[in-house]
Design a protein around this motif. Sequence first.
Motif, PDB file in Angstrom:
ATOM      1  N   VAL A  41       0.835  -1.203   0.000  1.00 14.61           N
ATOM      2  CA  VAL A  41       0.000   0.000   0.000  1.00 14.61           C
ATOM      3  C   VAL A  41       0.869   1.253   0.000  1.00 14.61           C
ATOM      4  CG1 VAL A  41      -1.651   1.319   1.387  1.00 14.61           C
ATOM      5  CG2 VAL A  41      -1.983  -1.128   1.039  1.00 14.61           C
ATOM      6  N   ILE A  42       1.946   1.264   0.782  1.00 17.07           N
ATOM      7  CA  ILE A  42       2.861   2.411   0.813  1.00 17.07           C
ATOM      8  C   ILE A  42       3.463   2.642  -0.570  1.00 17.07           C
ATOM      9  CG2 ILE A  42       5.114   3.188   1.667  1.00 17.07           C
ATOM     10  CD1 ILE A  42       4.352   1.998   4.383  1.00 17.07           C
ATOM     11  N   GLU A  43       3.910   1.572  -1.228  1.00 18.17           N
ATOM     12  CA  GLU A  43       4.477   1.723  -2.566  1.00 18.17           C
ATOM     13  C   GLU A  43       3.445   2.252  -3.546  1.00 18.17           C
ATOM     14  OE1 GLU A  43       6.619  -1.547  -4.154  1.00 18.17           O
ATOM     15  OE2 GLU A  43       7.959  -1.692  -2.443  1.00 18.17           O
ATOM     16  N   TYR A  44       2.220   1.781  -3.453  1.00 16.41           N
ATOM     17  CA  TYR A  44       1.169   2.217  -4.366  1.00 16.41           C
ATOM     18  C   TYR A  44       0.831   3.690  -4.153  1.00 16.41           C
ATOM     19  CZ  TYR A  44      -3.360   2.542  -6.664  1.00 16.41           C
ATOM     20  OH  TYR A  44      -4.395   2.928  -7.457  1.00 16.41           O
ATOM     21  N   LEU A  45       0.703   4.115  -2.896  1.00 13.25           N
ATOM     22  CA  LEU A  45       0.298   5.482  -2.602  1.00 13.25           C
ATOM     23  C   LEU A  45       1.393   6.508  -2.857  1.00 13.25           C
ATOM     24  CD1 LEU A  45      -1.779   4.954   0.672  1.00 13.25           C
ATOM     25  CD2 LEU A  45      -2.635   5.330  -1.652  1.00 13.25           C
ATOM     26  N   THR A  46       2.648   6.153  -2.597  1.00 13.29           N
ATOM     27  CA  THR A  46       3.741   7.114  -2.750  1.00 13.29           C
ATOM     28  C   THR A  46       4.397   7.041  -4.117  1.00 13.29           C
ATOM     29  OG1 THR A  46       5.405   5.616  -1.844  1.00 13.29           O
ATOM     30  CG2 THR A  46       4.248   7.058  -0.281  1.00 13.29           C
ATOM     31  N   LYS A  48       6.854   5.238  -4.780  1.00 14.30           N
ATOM     32  CA  LYS A  48       8.264   4.917  -4.530  1.00 14.30           C
ATOM     33  C   LYS A  48       8.349   3.569  -3.841  1.00 14.30           C
ATOM     34  CE  LYS A  48       9.560   9.693  -3.553  1.00 14.30           C
ATOM     35  NZ  LYS A  48      10.123  10.571  -2.527  1.00 14.30           N
ATOM     36  N   GLY A  49       9.507   2.949  -3.971  1.00 12.22           N
ATOM     37  CA  GLY A  49       9.748   1.717  -3.238  1.00 12.22           C
ATOM     38  C   GLY A  49       9.946   2.004  -1.759  1.00 12.22           C
ATOM     39  N   VAL A  50       9.896   0.994  -0.962  1.00 13.04           N
ATOM     40  CA  VAL A  50      10.015   1.171   0.484  1.00 13.04           C
ATOM     41  C   VAL A  50      11.378   1.720   0.870  1.00 13.04           C
ATOM     42  CG1 VAL A  50       9.972  -0.045   2.697  1.00 13.04           C
ATOM     43  CG2 VAL A  50       8.298  -0.609   0.959  1.00 13.04           C
ATOM     44  N   LEU A  51      12.433   1.259   0.208  1.00  9.63           N
ATOM     45  CA  LEU A  51      13.765   1.762   0.541  1.00  9.63           C
ATOM     46  C   LEU A  51      13.886   3.248   0.233  1.00  9.63           C
ATOM     47  CD1 LEU A  51      16.050  -1.171  -0.660  1.00  9.63           C
ATOM     48  CD2 LEU A  51      15.356  -0.606   1.660  1.00  9.63           C
ATOM     49  N   TRP A  53      11.338   5.330   0.145  1.00 15.46           N
ATOM     50  CA  TRP A  53      10.446   5.994   1.085  1.00 15.46           C
ATOM     51  C   TRP A  53      11.128   6.179   2.438  1.00 15.46           C
ATOM     52  CZ3 TRP A  53       7.700   4.199   5.517  1.00 15.46           C
ATOM     53  CH2 TRP A  53       6.683   5.044   5.938  1.00 15.46           C
ATOM     54  N   LEU A  54      11.951   5.221   2.817  1.00 16.30           N
ATOM     55  CA  LEU A  54      12.679   5.317   4.089  1.00 16.30           C
ATOM     56  C   LEU A  54      13.937   6.168   3.988  1.00 16.30           C
ATOM     57  CD1 LEU A  54      12.368   1.639   5.349  1.00 16.30           C
ATOM     58  CD2 LEU A  54      11.203   3.643   6.256  1.00 16.30           C
ATOM     59  N   GLY A  55      14.291   6.575   2.767  1.00 13.93           N
ATOM     60  CA  GLY A  55      15.493   7.400   2.578  1.00 13.93           C
ATOM     61  C   GLY A  55      16.767   6.584   2.548  1.00 13.93           C
ATOM     62  N   LEU A  56      16.683   5.324   2.259  1.00 12.14           N
ATOM     63  CA  LEU A  56      17.865   4.463   2.216  1.00 12.14           C
ATOM     64  C   LEU A  56      18.396   4.274   0.806  1.00 12.14           C
ATOM     65  CD1 LEU A  56      16.685   1.727   4.728  1.00 12.14           C
ATOM     66  CD2 LEU A  56      18.245   3.614   5.154  1.00 12.14           C
TER      67      LEU A  56
END
Length: 57
Positions: A41-46, A48-51, A53-56
Amino acid sequence: MTTQPQPTTTPNLEEPKFGFNEYAERLNGRAAMIGFLILIVIEYLTGKGVLAWLGLR
């Protein structure tokens, strides 16, 4: 030949409250599925990938 006395009651053995038992494994699996769904859901809404999104990345 003598007969052995048989117990009159069956012991009530409870599941262990910690460690590797069926309940803990079921709960862990459900938590993993919910976490994976949240990541999707985070990837779909933003967008961006999770990494990222976390700034990594």
